[in-house]
Design a protein around this motif. Structure first.
Motif, PDB file in Angstrom:
ATOM      1  N   THR A  87       0.823  -1.209   0.000  1.00 11.09           N
ATOM      2  CA  THR A  87       0.000   0.000   0.000  1.00 11.09           C
ATOM      3  C   THR A  87       0.856   1.259   0.000  1.00 11.09           C
ATOM      4  O   THR A  87       0.358   2.335  -0.334  1.00 11.09           O
ATOM      5  CB  THR A  87      -0.962   0.031   1.212  1.00 11.09           C
ATOM      6  N   GLN A  96      -4.378  -4.417  -6.794  1.00 16.78           N
ATOM      7  CA  GLN A  96      -5.217  -5.616  -6.732  1.00 16.78           C
ATOM      8  C   GLN A  96      -4.564  -6.689  -5.869  1.00 16.78           C
ATOM      9  O   GLN A  96      -5.241  -7.395  -5.124  1.00 16.78           O
ATOM     10  CB  GLN A  96      -5.499  -6.162  -8.137  1.00 16.78           C
ATOM     11  N   ASN A  99      -5.300  -5.886  -2.297  1.00 12.72           N
ATOM     12  CA  ASN A  99      -6.681  -6.257  -1.966  1.00 12.72           C
ATOM     13  C   ASN A  99      -6.826  -7.772  -1.808  1.00 12.72           C
ATOM     14  O   ASN A  99      -7.529  -8.255  -0.915  1.00 12.72           O
ATOM     15  CB  ASN A  99      -7.648  -5.755  -3.037  1.00 12.72           C
ATOM     16  N   GLU A 102      -5.649  -8.909   1.566  1.00  9.86           N
ATOM     17  CA  GLU A 102      -6.652  -8.686   2.617  1.00  9.86           C
ATOM     18  C   GLU A 102      -7.660  -9.833   2.631  1.00  9.86           C
ATOM     19  O   GLU A 102      -8.012 -10.356   3.694  1.00  9.86           O
ATOM     20  CB  GLU A 102      -7.369  -7.347   2.401  1.00  9.86           C
TER      21      GLU A 102
END
Length: 167
Positions: A87, A96, A99, A102
């Motif tokens: 990030t 992506q 993400n 996560e």
């Protein structure tokens, strides 16, 4: 005749009885599939093939290396560090992937809770020492090394998931 709460609950009982939680094997399969997807995304970024995940680069010691035995909590901690680094990178290539990490962490939490070993979610990590300096000095090299090591770590995690890792 007033039925009240008890009658309504009894009416719903058969539906609640047949409701099933997601089978743990499905969660484990989804976890493996997501890891393979992330590895594929990393492979699609052409410049990541130029650095070995074992190569040591001065100033990038904060990036996790490979760990031979990983528990679910260690996997989560490692992914949290990679997510924090990704990030911080301004490249659109890694959004992506961040993400996906996560989502992968959420799946690991499901696996851990199914094994009755919930671990605290790593909410916010301390700022990684050297990250800002590394980004200023060489953004491109940092991205290449991070993605290369992440790919190696994910492949290790994929192998560990076959052996049902501990807490």
């Amino acid at each position: 005749m007033r039925c009240g709460f008890l009658c309504r609950f009894l009416w719903l009982w058969p539906y609640l009885f047949y409701a099933e939680a997601a089978p743990i094997q499905k969660v484990q399969d989804d976890t493996k599939t997501l890891i393979k997807t992330i590895v594929t995304r990393i492979n699609d970024i052409s410049h990541t093939r130029s650095v070995s995940s074992k190569q040591r680069v001065t100033g990038l010691d904060f990036i996790p290396g490979l760990h031979p035995i990983l528990s679910l909590s260690r996997m989560d901690q490692t992914l949290a560090i990679y997510q924090q680094i990704l990030t911080s990178l301004p490249s659109g290539n890694v959004l992506q992937i961040s993400n996906d990490l996560e989502n992968l962490r959420d799946l690991l939490h499901l696996l851990a809770s199914s094994n009755s070993c919930p671990f605290p979610r790593t909410r916010s990590l301390k700022t990684l020492e050297g990250l800002d300096d590394a980004l200023e000095a060489s953004l491109y090299s940092t991205e290449v090394v991070v993605l290369s090591r992440l790919q190696g770590s994910l492949q290790d995690m994929l192998q560990q998931l076959d052996f049902s890792p501990g807490c």
